[in-house]
Design a protein around this motif. Structure first.
Motif, PDB file in Angstrom:
ATOM      1  N   ALA A  24      20.303  23.123  98.619  1.00 27.59           N
ATOM      2  CA  ALA A  24      19.413  22.754  99.725  1.00 27.59           C
ATOM      3  C   ALA A  24      19.477  21.253  99.994  1.00 27.59           C
ATOM      4  O   ALA A  24      19.501  20.818 101.153  1.00 27.59           O
ATOM      5  CB  ALA A  24      17.977  23.168  99.406  1.00 27.59           C
ATOM      6  N   PHE A  48      22.017  29.791  97.574  1.00 27.71           N
ATOM      7  CA  PHE A  48      21.048  29.326  98.563  1.00 27.71           C
ATOM      8  C   PHE A  48      21.390  29.939  99.911  1.00 27.71           C
ATOM      9  O   PHE A  48      22.257  29.445 100.634  1.00 27.71           O
ATOM     10  CB  PHE A  48      21.042  27.798  98.654  1.00 27.71           C
ATOM     11  CG  PHE A  48      19.909  27.259  99.496  1.00 27.71           C
ATOM     12  CD1 PHE A  48      18.601  27.348  99.055  1.00 27.71           C
ATOM     13  CD2 PHE A  48      20.160  26.668 100.724  1.00 27.71           C
ATOM     14  CE1 PHE A  48      17.553  26.861  99.829  1.00 27.71           C
ATOM     15  CE2 PHE A  48      19.120  26.172 101.507  1.00 27.71           C
ATOM     16  CZ  PHE A  48      17.815  26.267 101.065  1.00 27.71           C
ATOM     17  N   ARG A  82      16.515  24.711 105.670  1.00 27.31           N
ATOM     18  CA  ARG A  82      16.894  25.979 106.305  1.00 27.31           C
ATOM     19  C   ARG A  82      16.705  25.971 107.816  1.00 27.31           C
ATOM     20  O   ARG A  82      16.976  26.988 108.466  1.00 27.31           O
ATOM     21  CB  ARG A  82      16.074  27.121 105.703  1.00 27.31           C
ATOM     22  CG  ARG A  82      16.453  27.492 104.277  1.00 27.31           C
ATOM     23  CD  ARG A  82      15.856  28.838 103.898  1.00 27.31           C
ATOM     24  NE  ARG A  82      16.343  29.298 102.619  1.00 27.31           N
ATOM     25  CZ  ARG A  82      15.661  29.202 101.475  1.00 27.31           C
ATOM     26  NH1 ARG A  82      14.458  28.645 101.481  1.00 27.31           N
ATOM     27  NH2 ARG A  82      16.172  29.658 100.354  1.00 27.31           N
TER      28      ARG A  82
END
Length: 292
Positions: A92, A116, A195
């Motif tokens: 991330a 991820f 995200r």
């Protein structure tokens, strides 16, 4: 190399069956130099106020490290090509860095993003949240003097979260517990920033996503969250990345979230090293810089 929540550099350099489980061993055996870090707040690194540690602040620090590697100010040798390897929260961090930084030299040339994905399996995420408690309540960190806000996992909870038991050696669960590290509450709450489509679609360096077939945090066949093979994972993730990300995917068979600690961990390391080989040495590229 940047590890995830409750992990540190030991994830990438396992002393338990290193020929199988050490990413460092696998990569250096192929001739690559490696630099595995303890994120701030973990391992041997400093433990600042926990509220200062977020995906954004870690991305800033990792960007500085990338610049230093390129300049040769770490170890006295310059590395013009830098591959960012991240696992879970570490992925991330790298994803956020690559999608947001406008500072020259801070973004790695290539990204290996492990464990991820964009969509999680909510029941396991809840189990994970319930497994966390104050680090000072844990036998490993009881005498550390860490401030409130530093967390780790309750002993005995990690197997179901991070390992696919049929795919690991019998000694691995105890080893994995013994090398667990720290996290902070703000790291957990900030992870969603990595995200957002504005971040992922802005990535302009080649990406390979690696995930364990039985990653309990991201994969659940009955719910439609399939990790059965690389094609299906790519179908899940492709819309989140632009053409210059040149998205590739790899699934580690019989592996969970910490796929590198599984018997087939070396398969993942070999696959990602081959992918890097193609981009740095042998591959023919299209107009977007993607190997064809």
């Amino acid at each position: 190399m940047v590890a995830g929540i409750t992990y540190d550099q030991n994830l990438f350099n396992s002393s338990q069956s290193p020929n199988t489980n050490s990413h460092v061993f696998a990569s250096t055996s192929r001739g690559y130099s490696t630099f595995a870090i303890d994120r701030l707040g973990t391992g041997l690194s400093q433990k600042p106020a926990p509220e200062l540690l977020t995906v954004q602040s870690h991305a800033y620090v990792v960007g500085q490290i990338v610049q230093a590697l390129r300049a040769g100010t770490i170890g006295g040798r310059a590395f013009p090509v830098v591959v960012g390897v991240g696992h879970s929260f570490g992925a991330a961090i790298l994803q956020y860095l690559a999608g947001t930084s406008t500072v020259s030299g801070t973004i790695p040339n290539y990204l290996v993003l492990g464990s991820f994905l964009m969509t999680t399996y909510a029941p396991t995420v809840t189990l994970f949240a319930n497994s966390l408690y104050a680090a000072t309540s844990d036998p490993k960190f009881a005498g550390s003097g860490l401030p409130a806000g530093y967390i780790t996992t309750i002993p005995g909870t990690r197997d179901d979260l991070f390992l696919y038991t049929p795919g690991v050696e019998t000694a691995m669960p105890a080893y994995e517990e013994s090398v667990k590290s720290l996290a902070t509450l703000t790291e957990r709450t900030s992870i969603g920033a990595a995200r957002t489509p504005a971040v992922t679609l802005a990535i302009k360096v080649p990406v390979i996503i690696v995930v364990g077939q039985y990653d309990a945090l991201f994969c659940h066949e009955p719910s439609g969250l399939t990790c059965a093979d690389a094609t299906k994972v790519k179908a899940r993730e492709a819309a989140n990345f632009g053409p210059k990300a040149c998205l590739s995917t790899y699934v580690v068979i019989d592996a969970g979230h910490a796929y590198g600690l599984h018997i087939k961990g070396r398969d993942a390391y070999n696959a990602t090293n081959t992918w890097v080989d193609q981009y740095t040495f042998s591959g023919t590229k299209d107009v977007n810089g993607c190997v064809i």
